[in-house]
Design an enzyme around this catalytic site. Structure first.
Site, PDB file in Angstrom:
ATOM      1  NE  ARG A  15      -4.303  -1.314  -0.004  1.00 40.79           N
ATOM      2  CZ  ARG A  15      -4.450  -2.507  -0.760  1.00 40.79           C
ATOM      3  NH1 ARG A  15      -3.333  -2.745  -1.601  1.00 40.79           N
ATOM      4  NH2 ARG A  15      -5.346  -3.379  -0.836  1.00 40.79           N
ATOM      5  CD  GLU A  24      -3.101   2.874  -5.244  1.00 39.87           C
ATOM      6  OE1 GLU A  24      -1.839   2.483  -5.188  1.00 39.87           O
ATOM      7  OE2 GLU A  24      -3.901   1.986  -5.477  1.00 39.87           O
TER       8      GLU A  24
HETATM    9  P1  NAD Z   1      -1.574 -10.730   5.165  1.00 35.16           P
HETATM   10  O1  NAD Z   1      -2.499 -10.455   6.162  1.00 35.16           O
HETATM   11  O2  NAD Z   1      -1.722 -12.282   4.794  1.00 35.16           O
HETATM   12  O3  NAD Z   1      -0.168 -10.485   5.617  1.00 35.16           O
HETATM   13  C1  NAD Z   1       0.337  -9.368   6.311  1.00 35.16           C
HETATM   14  C2  NAD Z   1       1.543  -9.707   7.241  1.00 35.16           C
HETATM   15  O4  NAD Z   1       1.759  -8.488   7.801  1.00 35.16           O
HETATM   16  C3  NAD Z   1       0.881 -10.678   8.354  1.00 35.16           C
HETATM   17  O5  NAD Z   1       1.814 -11.500   8.526  1.00 35.16           O
HETATM   18  C4  NAD Z   1       1.092  -9.795   9.513  1.00 35.16           C
HETATM   19  O6  NAD Z   1       1.559 -10.393  10.758  1.00 35.16           O
HETATM   20  C5  NAD Z   1       2.288  -8.556   9.350  1.00 35.16           C
HETATM   21  N1  NAD Z   1       2.106  -7.394   9.946  1.00 35.16           N
HETATM   22  C6  NAD Z   1       0.950  -6.948  10.457  1.00 35.16           C
HETATM   23  N2  NAD Z   1       1.463  -5.640  11.066  1.00 35.16           N
HETATM   24  C7  NAD Z   1       2.783  -5.670  10.989  1.00 35.16           C
HETATM   25  C8  NAD Z   1       3.585  -4.663  11.415  1.00 35.16           C
HETATM   26  N3  NAD Z   1       3.088  -3.629  12.063  1.00 35.16           N
HETATM   27  N4  NAD Z   1       4.935  -4.731  11.013  1.00 35.16           N
HETATM   28  C9  NAD Z   1       5.268  -5.952  10.304  1.00 35.16           C
HETATM   29  N5  NAD Z   1       4.427  -6.976  10.028  1.00 35.16           N
HETATM   30  C10 NAD Z   1       3.162  -6.692  10.130  1.00 35.16           C
HETATM   31  O7  NAD Z   1      -1.671  -9.989   3.948  1.00 35.16           O
HETATM   32  P2  NAD Z   1      -1.105 -10.409   2.330  1.00 35.16           P
HETATM   33  O8  NAD Z   1      -2.165 -11.151   1.587  1.00 35.16           O
HETATM   34  O9  NAD Z   1       0.121 -10.759   2.525  1.00 35.16           O
HETATM   35  O10 NAD Z   1      -1.002  -8.858   1.674  1.00 35.16           O
HETATM   36  C11 NAD Z   1       0.045  -7.897   2.152  1.00 35.16           C
HETATM   37  C12 NAD Z   1      -0.675  -6.440   1.387  1.00 35.16           C
HETATM   38  O11 NAD Z   1      -0.420  -6.652   0.226  1.00 35.16           O
HETATM   39  C13 NAD Z   1      -2.049  -6.288   1.604  1.00 35.16           C
HETATM   40  O12 NAD Z   1      -2.334  -5.722   3.104  1.00 35.16           O
HETATM   41  C14 NAD Z   1      -2.268  -5.284   0.610  1.00 35.16           C
HETATM   42  O13 NAD Z   1      -2.341  -4.093   1.049  1.00 35.16           O
HETATM   43  C15 NAD Z   1      -1.122  -5.515  -0.527  1.00 35.16           C
HETATM   44  N6  NAD Z   1      -1.953  -6.248  -1.779  1.00 35.16           N
HETATM   45  C16 NAD Z   1      -1.439  -5.712  -2.815  1.00 35.16           C
HETATM   46  C17 NAD Z   1      -2.049  -6.178  -4.000  1.00 35.16           C
HETATM   47  C18 NAD Z   1      -1.373  -5.626  -5.273  1.00 35.16           C
HETATM   48  O14 NAD Z   1      -2.232  -5.675  -6.210  1.00 35.16           O
HETATM   49  N7  NAD Z   1      -0.406  -4.928  -5.400  1.00 35.16           N
HETATM   50  C19 NAD Z   1      -2.754  -7.181  -4.004  1.00 35.16           C
HETATM   51  C20 NAD Z   1      -3.222  -7.711  -2.993  1.00 35.16           C
HETATM   52  C21 NAD Z   1      -2.762  -7.261  -1.745  1.00 35.16           C
END
Ligand code: NAD
Length: 328
Positions: free
Chosen positions: A232, A261
């Site tokens: 994000r 964005e």
């Molecule tokens: P997820 O919830 O499976 O994983 C997120 C991880 O971040 C978890 O392991 C969590 O413990 C960790 N986390 C939470 N708070 C944290 C902190 N303060 N410091 C460090 N780690 C922390 O999510 P995901 O499916 O892996 O997706 C991650 C991100 O990718 C989403 O939140 C979304 O914003 C983004 N995303 C982007 C696209 C794209 O098209 N570019 C598509 C899907 C998701």
């Protein structure tokens, strides 16, 4: 159910129509926000994406218009005021995991392109320029990679980079035992950023992670390191990153997301005068590569988004457990 889908593009319509079990769907190209919330009148459910803004004001308008359900076609939900939705009794459901490979592989694509400059080589060769000047890259083998957030996407990203023979460091509030067993070394944010050749962000945007990359944390970066953000835009303080690019502290920047964005991405603005000075400055760097939030855009991911969205709607209608409901 009568469903209004916002921020619709041709690929959304194609995949939602393909998997629609019989709902009456109206597609709107516009994003949902205070100006467009009136369009929800007469719909029982709305289906939204990353740049639709569902704040408290919009939620009250939805409630008044009879909307009973919000389904997100994405994993992140930072654009919805979940607390206000809960207070108004409107459940918010998301697609928690759709082909995490799609985003992890896109992060890898940004790394390989920035490193080996294939985008520049492509353009050069098309113009009959076969020079190799300024196309020098580096081997990924043995490089140190810092992964911030090792959930669904970060975990797959670690596995991909392991395959390149990289040394993986990670920071997550919940370390993943399977990754530890596979040699990923967890540490504090400071320990993880320090000495990394490439830093890739995969944590969600929350108050605790907003601008996690800022002037202070950038000081910890190795000189000339590469920063990749497919998560994000708000994870990065953009002016601080621009400063780091100007001094050479950051050697490469790959973005699939950008804090502002909402006014830019997913649209063809090639004939417009872009007013956002920060993105124009970013685009001007030769070592910055920006894609407009396309990490999710694979056939597999679109199929999973469509099927999970309809399963979420089915769970609501048929009073099943709403496993993908977002809580406060
Ligand atoms: P997820 O919830 O499976 O994983 C997120 C991880 O971040 C978890 O392991 C969590 O413990 C960790 N986390 C939470 N708070 C944290 C902190 N303060 N410091 C460090 N780690 C922390 O999510 P995901 O499916 O892996 O997706 C991650 C991100 O990718 C989403 O939140 C979304 O914003 C983004 N995303 C982007 C696209 C794209 O098209 N570019 C598509 C899907 C998701």
């Amino acid at each position: 159910m009568k469903i209004a889908v916002f921020s619709t593009y041709q690929y959304d319509e194609e995949y939602l129509n393909q998997f629609n079990p019989g709902h009456k769907i109206t597609y709107y190209a516009v994003a949902l926000n205070e100006q467009t919330a009136a369009l929800t009148k007469g719909f029982e459910a709305i289906c939204i994406f990353v740049n639709d803004i569902v704040n408290e004001e919009v939620l009250h308008m939805l409630k008044d218009n009879g909307v009973k359900l919000i389904v997100l076609r994405c994993a992140g939900f930072n654009n919805v005021d979940i607390k206000a939705a809960e207070e108004l009794g409107i459940p918010v459901l998301r697609v928690p995991a759709y082909s995490p490979e799609a985003v992890a592989e896109h992060a890898l694509a940004l790394i390989l392109t920035l490193n080996r400059k294939t985008h520049k080589a492509y353009n050069r060769v098309r113009e009959g320029n076969f020079s190799l000047e300024k196309l020098m890259g580096f081997n990924l083998h043995n490089r140190k990679i810092a992964v911030i957030g090792t959930g669904n996407i970060g975990r797959i990203f670690c596995k991909l980079l392991k395959g390149f023979g990289c040394e993986l460091r990670a920071y997550d509030i919940y370390p993943n035992q399977e990754l530890i067993d596979n040699g990923v070394i967890y540490g504090t944010l400071e320990e993880t950023l320090k000495d990394a050749d490439i830093v890739s962000l995969h944590c969600p945007l929350m108050d605790s992670t907003r601008h996690i990359i800022n002037a202070e944390s950038l000081k910890l970066f190795k000189n000339g390191a590469m920063l990749i953000n497919t998560s994000r835009g708000g994870l990065i303080n953009t002016p601080d990153v621009i400063e780091a690019l100007k001094t050479g502290k950051l050697g490469y920047l790959g973005l699939d997301v950008y804090e502002q964005e909402g006014k830019l991405f997913f649209q063809n603005l090639s004939e417009d005068i872009i007013q956002d000075e920060l993105i124009i400055r970013l685009i001007s760097f030769p070592n910055v590569l920006i894609t407009s939030h396309q990490g999710f855009l694979t056939k597999e991911a679109m199929e999973q988004i469509a099927t999970t969205t309809f399963n979420n709607i089915d769970a609501f209608i048929n009073h099943k457990e709403m496993v993908n409901r977002v809580g406060v």
